[in-house]
Scaffold this motif. Sequence first.
Motif, PDB file in Angstrom:
ATOM      1  N   SER A  62      -8.467  -9.702  -9.827  1.00  0.00           N
ATOM      2  CA  SER A  62      -8.857 -10.890 -10.075  1.00  0.00           C
ATOM      3  C   SER A  62      -9.518 -13.008  -9.312  1.00  0.00           C
ATOM      4  CB  SER A  62      -7.617 -11.630 -10.690  1.00  0.00           C
ATOM      5  OG  SER A  62      -8.209 -12.516 -11.481  1.00  0.00           O
ATOM      6  N   ASP A  68     -10.229 -15.024 -11.472  1.00  0.00           N
ATOM      7  CA  ASP A  68     -10.322 -16.336 -11.825  1.00  0.00           C
ATOM      8  C   ASP A  68      -9.247 -17.101 -11.434  1.00  0.00           C
ATOM      9  OD1 ASP A  68      -9.107 -17.723 -13.991  1.00  0.00           O
ATOM     10  OD2 ASP A  68      -9.102 -16.550 -15.553  1.00  0.00           O
ATOM     11  N   GLU A  84      -3.775  -9.145 -21.907  1.00  0.00           N
ATOM     12  CA  GLU A  84      -4.576 -10.342 -21.427  1.00  0.00           C
ATOM     13  C   GLU A  84      -5.558  -9.526 -20.174  1.00  0.00           C
ATOM     14  OE1 GLU A  84      -5.002 -14.116 -17.804  1.00  0.00           O
ATOM     15  OE2 GLU A  84      -3.558 -14.208 -19.437  1.00  0.00           O
ATOM     16  N   GLN A  88      -5.767 -17.393 -13.339  1.00  0.00           N
ATOM     17  CA  GLN A  88      -5.548 -16.073 -13.831  1.00  0.00           C
ATOM     18  C   GLN A  88      -4.133 -15.763 -12.714  1.00  0.00           C
ATOM     19  OE1 GLN A  88      -7.184 -12.505 -14.074  1.00  0.00           O
ATOM     20  NE2 GLN A  88      -6.672 -12.378 -16.356  1.00  0.00           N
TER      21      GLN A  88
END
Length: 379
Positions: free
Chosen positions: A101, A103, A210, A106
């Motif tokens: 990821s 992010d 998600e 996240q």
Amino acid sequence: MDFGLSEEQVAMGGAVRRWLDRHLGLARVAEYADTPSAGFDAGLRRAAADLNWLGVTAAPSDGGLGLGLLDLAVVAEALGAGLAPAGVGTAMAACDILATSIDPEQRRRWLAPMVAGELIGATALRAPGGSWDRDGIAVAATRDGLLSGDAGIVGHAQEADILLVAATSASGPAVSVVAAGHPGVSIRAVEPVDPTMRAARVTLTEAPAEPLSWAHDDVFERIVQRLTVLVSADLVGAAGTAMRITLDHLRGRRQFGRAIGSFQAIQHELAELHVAWTTISDALWYTAHAHDTGRDDAVLMTSVVKSRAADLARRMSAAMVQFHGAIGFTWEHSAHLFFKRLHRDAYDFGDDGWHDSIVATAAIGPGTHPALSLPGGAP
């Protein structure tokens, strides 16, 4: 080219092996195989978190070591050599997936707690009977982000807090975080072939998810390739220990006044197995290094290594049982544990039948045989 590991990587693998020898051992693995224990799984995962086996490829900002796939493969090989219950490998794979990821928020929410051992994850990337690429996904995402479909047999899903589920969407395959305790997630225990793991059938019905934030569209293929390398590492580790146990038995068992390991036919078979194991080990380290450095042959070598490792698994497990004689067929001996672990690893993420077609396509060219897609796309 030098395929050897660095001193630090050798030391890392040695440290994992020493810990397993002191705290686990084949006798305890056999006990776990007879009666899987949630407490045992939790204790092993706790140790894995404390020793940072889970965060090898996670960034330091996420609590990890910031190392590469090669370093993670070294840990996986050592765990395979000790036949460590598969929950540790499952947790390592989940952390490696979450590390893709881009992010930071996240990763802070999901990856950092997993690396610290505060959250348990399991991976669900393939439907039952599906292929080992994006065509094998049977979970679909709706426009509002809900997932429905058959996520297949998932290792250690029963004790997981979150599931990393592969799903198709309008923009292509993605991996999403799903809360394992949601009412839309069905987890039904099944009996696995390998008793060193726990397994469950997972189906989703409009489960909230998600999606992981990825920088490129091909990250799913990269995940599959990396996990294929880790399964190959587990296999190579288990095969190496199976070979050493068999050699010790052949040196000590006597027949017709001689150690049976001195018989020429047995020596030739073991010599061939040792050469195959050594060659595949070196190729495994190179393949992991190729992924870390972005070499052009990383995808092809992943299939080469998995194909030859799957063949080695069948040959080594058969030799271990055969050369131990009658005791090799009993539940009292560890041979059956190696036999089952090696066969599970042989088929997980594709056996030689799957990967040989990929290698042939790369070597000969497309259109010369029935098409099968590379885990990383068309060759």
